[in-house]
Motif scaffolding. Structure first.
Motif, PDB file in Angstrom:
ATOM      1  N   VAL A 123       0.929  -1.269   0.114  1.00 56.02           N
ATOM      2  CA  VAL A 123       0.117   0.005  -0.069  1.00 56.02           C
ATOM      3  C   VAL A 123       0.851   1.014   0.043  1.00 56.02           C
ATOM      4  N   SER A 124       0.802   2.199  -0.915  1.00 54.01           N
ATOM      5  CA  SER A 124       1.488   3.382  -1.035  1.00 54.01           C
ATOM      6  C   SER A 124       0.727   4.546  -0.174  1.00 54.01           C
ATOM      7  N   LEU A 125       1.970   5.045   0.692  1.00 58.42           N
ATOM      8  CA  LEU A 125       1.692   5.985   1.588  1.00 58.42           C
ATOM      9  C   LEU A 125       2.133   7.417   1.107  1.00 58.42           C
ATOM     10  N   ARG A 126       1.215   8.279   0.624  1.00 60.31           N
ATOM     11  CA  ARG A 126       1.710   9.598   0.110  1.00 60.31           C
ATOM     12  C   ARG A 126       1.014  10.790   1.414  1.00 60.31           C
ATOM     13  N   VAL A 127       1.931  11.692   1.614  1.00 59.68           N
ATOM     14  CA  VAL A 127       1.765  12.751   2.558  1.00 59.68           C
ATOM     15  C   VAL A 127       2.011  13.990   2.120  1.00 59.68           C
ATOM     16  N   VAL A 128       1.168  14.903   2.197  1.00 59.82           N
ATOM     17  CA  VAL A 128       1.329  16.266   1.839  1.00 59.82           C
ATOM     18  C   VAL A 128       1.404  17.140   3.195  1.00 59.82           C
ATOM     19  N   SER A 129       2.447  18.077   3.504  1.00 62.82           N
ATOM     20  CA  SER A 129       2.719  18.744   4.703  1.00 62.82           C
ATOM     21  C   SER A 129       3.128  20.106   4.382  1.00 62.82           C
ATOM     22  N   GLY A 130       3.033  20.857   5.286  1.00 66.62           N
ATOM     23  CA  GLY A 130       3.587  22.130   5.317  1.00 66.62           C
ATOM     24  C   GLY A 130       4.790  22.331   5.980  1.00 66.62           C
ATOM     25  N   ILE A 131       5.244  21.262   6.753  1.00 64.28           N
ATOM     26  CA  ILE A 131       6.357  21.343   7.515  1.00 64.28           C
ATOM     27  C   ILE A 131       7.653  20.583   6.655  1.00 64.28           C
ATOM     28  N   SER A 132       8.756  21.382   6.695  1.00 64.81           N
ATOM     29  CA  SER A 132       9.731  20.916   5.712  1.00 64.81           C
ATOM     30  C   SER A 132      10.670  19.958   6.327  1.00 64.81           C
ATOM     31  N   ASP A 133      10.881  20.333   7.678  1.00 64.67           N
ATOM     32  CA  ASP A 133      11.653  19.496   8.533  1.00 64.67           C
ATOM     33  C   ASP A 133      10.761  18.659   9.752  1.00 64.67           C
ATOM     34  N   SER A 134      10.539  17.337   9.412  1.00 66.19           N
ATOM     35  CA  SER A 134       9.920  16.989  10.520  1.00 66.19           C
ATOM     36  C   SER A 134      10.344  15.236  10.435  1.00 66.19           C
ATOM     37  N   SER A 135      10.956  14.937  12.093  1.00 63.43           N
ATOM     38  CA  SER A 135      11.536  13.576  11.914  1.00 63.43           C
ATOM     39  C   SER A 135      10.495  12.621  11.690  1.00 63.43           C
ATOM     40  N   GLU A 136       9.434  12.877  11.840  1.00 66.55           N
ATOM     41  CA  GLU A 136       8.377  11.587  11.837  1.00 66.55           C
ATOM     42  C   GLU A 136       8.192  11.471  10.321  1.00 66.55           C
ATOM     43  N   LEU A 137       8.133  12.732   9.621  1.00 70.95           N
ATOM     44  CA  LEU A 137       7.858  12.541   7.904  1.00 70.95           C
ATOM     45  C   LEU A 137       9.383  11.871   7.681  1.00 70.95           C
ATOM     46  N   ASN A 138      10.397  12.171   7.984  1.00 75.62           N
ATOM     47  CA  ASN A 138      11.612  11.487   7.596  1.00 75.62           C
ATOM     48  C   ASN A 138      11.623   9.878   7.925  1.00 75.62           C
ATOM     49  N   VAL A 139      11.229   9.501   8.907  1.00 71.59           N
ATOM     50  CA  VAL A 139      11.193   8.130   9.361  1.00 71.59           C
ATOM     51  C   VAL A 139       9.975   7.386   8.139  1.00 71.59           C
ATOM     52  N   LEU A 140       9.071   8.220   8.132  1.00 72.88           N
ATOM     53  CA  LEU A 140       7.909   7.685   7.004  1.00 72.88           C
ATOM     54  C   LEU A 140       8.718   7.478   5.555  1.00 72.88           C
ATOM     55  N   LYS A 141       9.462   8.291   5.124  1.00 68.79           N
ATOM     56  CA  LYS A 141      10.131   8.388   3.772  1.00 68.79           C
ATOM     57  C   LYS A 141      10.933   7.044   4.034  1.00 68.79           C
ATOM     58  N   LYS A 142      11.621   7.039   4.925  1.00 74.99           N
ATOM     59  CA  LYS A 142      12.531   5.563   5.162  1.00 74.99           C
ATOM     60  C   LYS A 142      11.809   4.250   4.933  1.00 74.99           C
ATOM     61  N   HIS A 143      10.320   4.360   5.459  1.00 71.68           N
ATOM     62  CA  HIS A 143       9.561   3.284   5.219  1.00 71.68           C
ATOM     63  C   HIS A 143       8.669   3.305   3.910  1.00 71.68           C
ATOM     64  N   GLY A 144       9.487   4.141   2.866  1.00 67.18           N
ATOM     65  CA  GLY A 144       8.797   3.988   1.495  1.00 67.18           C
ATOM     66  C   GLY A 144       7.530   5.073   1.088  1.00 67.18           C
ATOM     67  N   ALA A 145       7.461   5.972   2.236  1.00 69.85           N
ATOM     68  CA  ALA A 145       6.310   6.980   2.081  1.00 69.85           C
ATOM     69  C   ALA A 145       6.722   8.290   1.037  1.00 69.85           C
ATOM     70  N   GLU A 146       5.862   8.685   0.355  1.00 67.96           N
ATOM     71  CA  GLU A 146       6.174   9.761  -0.538  1.00 67.96           C
ATOM     72  C   GLU A 146       5.466  11.006  -0.047  1.00 67.96           C
ATOM     73  N   VAL A 147       6.584  11.957   0.379  1.00 64.65           N
ATOM     74  CA  VAL A 147       6.115  13.095   1.172  1.00 64.65           C
ATOM     75  C   VAL A 147       6.500  14.254   0.440  1.00 64.65           C
ATOM     76  N   HIS A 148       5.477  15.194   0.149  1.00 63.16           N
ATOM     77  CA  HIS A 148       5.356  16.438  -0.601  1.00 63.16           C
ATOM     78  C   HIS A 148       5.214  17.999   0.602  1.00 63.16           C
ATOM     79  N   PHE A 149       6.037  18.435   0.281  1.00 65.20           N
ATOM     80  CA  PHE A 149       6.359  19.688   1.007  1.00 65.20           C
ATOM     81  C   PHE A 149       5.622  20.866   0.409  1.00 65.20           C
ATOM     82  N   VAL A 150       4.735  21.658   0.939  1.00 66.85           N
ATOM     83  CA  VAL A 150       4.000  22.754   0.294  1.00 66.85           C
ATOM     84  C   VAL A 150       4.480  24.000   1.150  1.00 66.85           C
TER      85      VAL A 150
END
Length: 466
Positions: A123-150
């Motif tokens: 299952v693909s995880l895609r996230v949109v966030s207004g936070i450019s520096d997030s330890s949790e989003l960095n962890v999700l990236k390492k687990h295959g998440a696609e993270v987009h910063f606005v």
């Protein structure tokens, strides 16, 4: 010679037109996204909904026709087969060791762990966030998440306040809760989950796609893809069944520059719901402040005037506003609400009452149980959004809302169920009525402020709360 010059000029104009057309079509390609073959002709309109809440553990408020928020989101993850797409104002599901912990604070960590396991389920995880520096989003990236910063600061000088989920382009969540462990423990949250409703979810997904495509951009496009055009609005509502009962619905958005063709703006959606109300308007928001704060402070009349117009022009209308009383409450909030309330003092044709939901305070002055609910319910419609009713939110910040009209007079409609939730909170021991008196203190900060300000005459010489 002249003919040669004409040819050169014509050739140059043709070349410019060709470049312009190329740019337009490249923009269309850039700002669009596929929808997995789902169209208005083959999408699902027979849908099921549940209302979800988080009520802090030792609040004496029962769930009323709702289920716990964490249970609803876990059910969405259980349903996921291909995509989980999440937009959240911030990410703090793993509570800090320095935070005051309650037993259910673990719910945030459990949810975060499940998100890290999505890739193992294909299952693909895609996230949109207004936070450019997030330890949790960095962890999700390492687990295959696609993270987009606005970068909202650059785009609108605002923030990303949107809070919603899209699952497999069929299921959705929208509500007040962020991906924050407090939303599953110490905060009072409210939202809506809709299942097997690809017609409506497809439209919400277009907003998710819009956010994704704004990644790293420093401008908002003047040309939008047709794939981002809203499918439904107040003039073209989606006809559907919600829990086997006829309903109409559409998705709204903010700020204005994030609303492509046909997309209803949040402020317009709120206006339509207020305008169509016949007998009552119930509003539950953390903050109410019709003031725009930037370099200068300005009165922002839109919602305030809507309510005044309803109170003055509608016969026998009843307006109830439940606002949180907490550390972010501006003292002017009480003045504005009292001004609205005073419109009906000598009138038999309208009723306006304001109450304040008083959070509990833990040892050390820690706030607990702040009411984050952000919705309005009338006799025929509901509006559920991501914003406090504060001017800066609608003008600068990104958010979404949903409007549902359902007039069948049964207890299973979304209108009747949200009305019951509001009335439960309104009549609870935590809701206190504003009286004609001095401004009550919602926090030490406000108390210090109000102690030093001149108090209007109508706030003097009576008790703060009824």
């Amino acid at each position: 010679m002249k003919s040669q010059q004409k040819c050169i000029v014509i050739f140059a104009l043709v070349g410019c037109c060709a470049v312009l057309v190329a740019l337009i079509f490249s923009a269309v390609d850039l700002w669009g996204d596929d929808e997995d073959g789902i169209t208005e002709d083959n999408c699902s309109r027979t849908c099921r909904f549940v209302l979800v809440e988080n009520i802090p553990e030792d609040f004496s408020i029962p769930y009323k026709g709702t289920i716990p928020l964490n249970a609803g989101l876990h059910e969405l993850l259980d349903q996921a087969r291909r995509f989980v797409e999440i937009v959240s104002p911030w990410w703090a599901l793993n509570s800090s060791k320095n935070e005051f912990l309650m037993p259910q604070a673990k719910q945030g960590e459990i949810l975060f762990h499940r998100l890290t396991l999505l890739k193992s389920r294909s299952v693909s995880l895609r996230v949109v966030s207004g936070i450019s520096d997030s330890s949790e989003l960095n962890v999700l990236k390492k687990h295959g998440a696609e993270v987009h910063f606005v970068n909202m600061t650059v785009l609108t000088k605002g923030q990303m306040n949107s809070s919603f989920w899209v699952v497999d382009r069929k299921h959705m969540y929208i509500g007040s809760a962020a991906m924050d462990w407090r939303s599953f423990s110490t905060m009072k949250e409210f939202g809506l989950i809709i299942y097997n409703c690809s017609c409506l979810v497809m439209d919400l997904h277009r907003i998710f796609t819009l956010y994704r495509q704004l990644q790293y951009k420093e401008f908002v496009p003047s040309i939008w893809s047709k794939k981002l055009t809203a499918l439904y609005n107040k003039d073209k509502s989606l006809q559907l069944f919600l829990n086997d009962i006829n309903a109409k619905a559409y998705i709204s958005g903010s700020p204005d520059v994030f609303c492509p063709k046909e997309r209803m703006k949040d402020i317009e959606a709120i206006f339509r719901v207020i305008q169509d109300a016949k007998t009552f308007i119930y509003i539950s928001v953390p903050n109410y402040l019709p003031i725009l704060k930037r370099t200068q402070i300005k009165y922002w009349a839109q919602i305030d005037n809507m309510l005044r117009e309803a109170l003055i022009l509608k016969k026998n209308i009843k307006v109830c506003m439940l606002v949180s009383c907490w550390e972010q409450t501006d003292p002017l909030t009480f003045n504005f609400l009292w001004s609205l309330q005073s419109l009906c003092m000598d009138s038999i044709n309208c009723s306006m009452e304001a109450k304040f939901f008083i959070q509990r305070e833990q040892s050390g002055g820690r706030l607990y149980g702040i009411n984050h609910n952000r919705y309005m319910v009338t006799d025929n419609s509901v509006y559920l959004g991501n914003f406090d009713w504060v001017a800066n939110e609608f003008v600068f910040n990104a958010g979404v809302g949903i409007v549902i009209n359902q007039q069948n007079e049964t207890n299973s409609t979304v209108v009747e169920m949200m009305k019951a939730v509001f009335e439960r909170d309104w009549n609870s021991q935590y809701s206190k009525t504003l009286q004609a008196n001095k401004i009550p203190a919602c926090s030490n900060t406000i108390k210090e402020h109000t102690d030093n300000m001149s108090t209007p005459a109508f706030f003097q010489n009576s008790k703060a709360w009824k």
